[in-house]
Motif scaffolding. Structure first.
Motif, PDB file in Angstrom:
ATOM      1  N   LEU A   1      96.383  79.312  47.285  1.00  0.00           N
ATOM      2  CA  LEU A   1      97.547  79.972  46.684  1.00  0.00           C
ATOM      3  C   LEU A   1      97.585  81.460  47.029  1.00  0.00           C
ATOM      4  O   LEU A   1      98.639  82.006  47.359  1.00  0.00           O
TER       5      LEU A   1
ATOM      6  N   GLU B   1     108.201  79.834  45.514  1.00  0.00           N
ATOM      7  CA  GLU B   1     107.520  78.556  45.742  1.00  0.00           C
ATOM      8  C   GLU B   1     106.068  78.613  45.269  1.00  0.00           C
ATOM      9  O   GLU B   1     105.588  77.703  44.583  1.00  0.00           O
TER      10      GLU B   1
ATOM     11  N   GLU C   1     104.368  76.614  42.068  1.00  0.00           N
ATOM     12  CA  GLU C   1     103.186  75.755  42.218  1.00  0.00           C
ATOM     13  C   GLU C   1     102.078  76.198  41.260  1.00  0.00           C
ATOM     14  O   GLU C   1     101.393  75.370  40.660  1.00  0.00           O
ATOM     15  N   THR C   2     101.924  77.507  41.115  1.00  0.00           N
ATOM     16  CA  THR C   2     100.915  78.044  40.188  1.00  0.00           C
ATOM     17  C   THR C   2     101.251  77.672  38.754  1.00  0.00           C
ATOM     18  O   THR C   2     100.387  77.257  37.980  1.00  0.00           O
TER      19      THR C   2
END
Length: 215
Positions: free
Chosen positions: A38, A51, A55-56
């Motif tokens: 990440l 994005e 996702e995090t």
């Protein structure tokens, strides 16, 4: 009590375990999850993209399902915590936010040291917002060349460059020095005797998690 910790560097696990011992937490309280990809993605993009943030946030939501609190230990990814905190099954602790609140408490001149360029913008915004309550003067600065040393596996050189930056900051009259990233923590051990130790996020973040769980 279970505290899930989301890291972007494997080496931060030991730093958090040390912080847990300082606070008297039983062995096994922390559950560590490392997602170096990440941060690598954010570095490649030059910033935290929507994005990567999404996702995090999804990962934090998942970790909260099986923990009493979740600590996000990455200042670059930090803003993603705001997307998930209100509805998550557990308390979401943004490590850099708890550090900022603690660092500005006494006011005065505060120098925040960073080593990752993508951390500069979110860290500056966070500390400046916290400083409004106390009138603290905030300066966020990058330690030149430090992150390249870290990425090359030269941890000794990385920490030494940070320690040199701390000495320079104290020489300029800083009242408080804060390390924006957990990976910087052990640089405090390289300072000469008598130097005030910079503030670092792990103990502050875990103490905040404990307080939230205790309710």
């Amino acid at each position: 009590m279970t505290i899930a910790c989301l890291h972007t560097a494997e080496s931060n696990i030991a730093i958090y375990e040390t912080a847990a011992r300082v606070l008297g937490l039983p062995d096994g309280t922390l559950r560590h999850h490392v997602r170096a990809d990440l941060l690598l993605s954010a570095e490649a993009a030059g910033r935290l993209t929507e994005e990567i943030s999404g996702e995090t946030a999804a990962l934090l939501w998942h970790l909260a399902e099986d923990a009493d609190a979740v600590v996000l230990n990455c200042s670059t990814l930090g803003p993603a915590a705001t997307k998930v905190a209100p509805g998550a099954a557990a308390h979401i602790i943004r490590a850099d936010a708890t550090l900022a609140d603690e660092a500005v408490r006494a006011g005065g001149k505060i120098i925040v040291l960073c080593t990752v360029e993508t951390t500069l913008a979110p860290t500056t915004a966070l500390f400046e917002a916290a400083a409004k309550a106390t009138g603290a003067e905030i300066e966020v600065r990058l330690v030149p060349g430090a992150w390249a040393l870290f990425r090359a596996g030269d941890l000794s050189g990385y920490l030494a460059s940070i320690a040199d930056a701390v000495k320079a900051a104290y020489g300029e009259g800083a009242v408080t020095i804060a390390f924006a990233q957990a990976s910087m923590t052990d640089a405090g051990r390289l300072l000469p005797e008598g130097y005030r130790q910079p503030m670092s996020g792990p103990v502050t973040a875990l103490a905040a998690a404990m307080a939230k769980i205790a309710g």
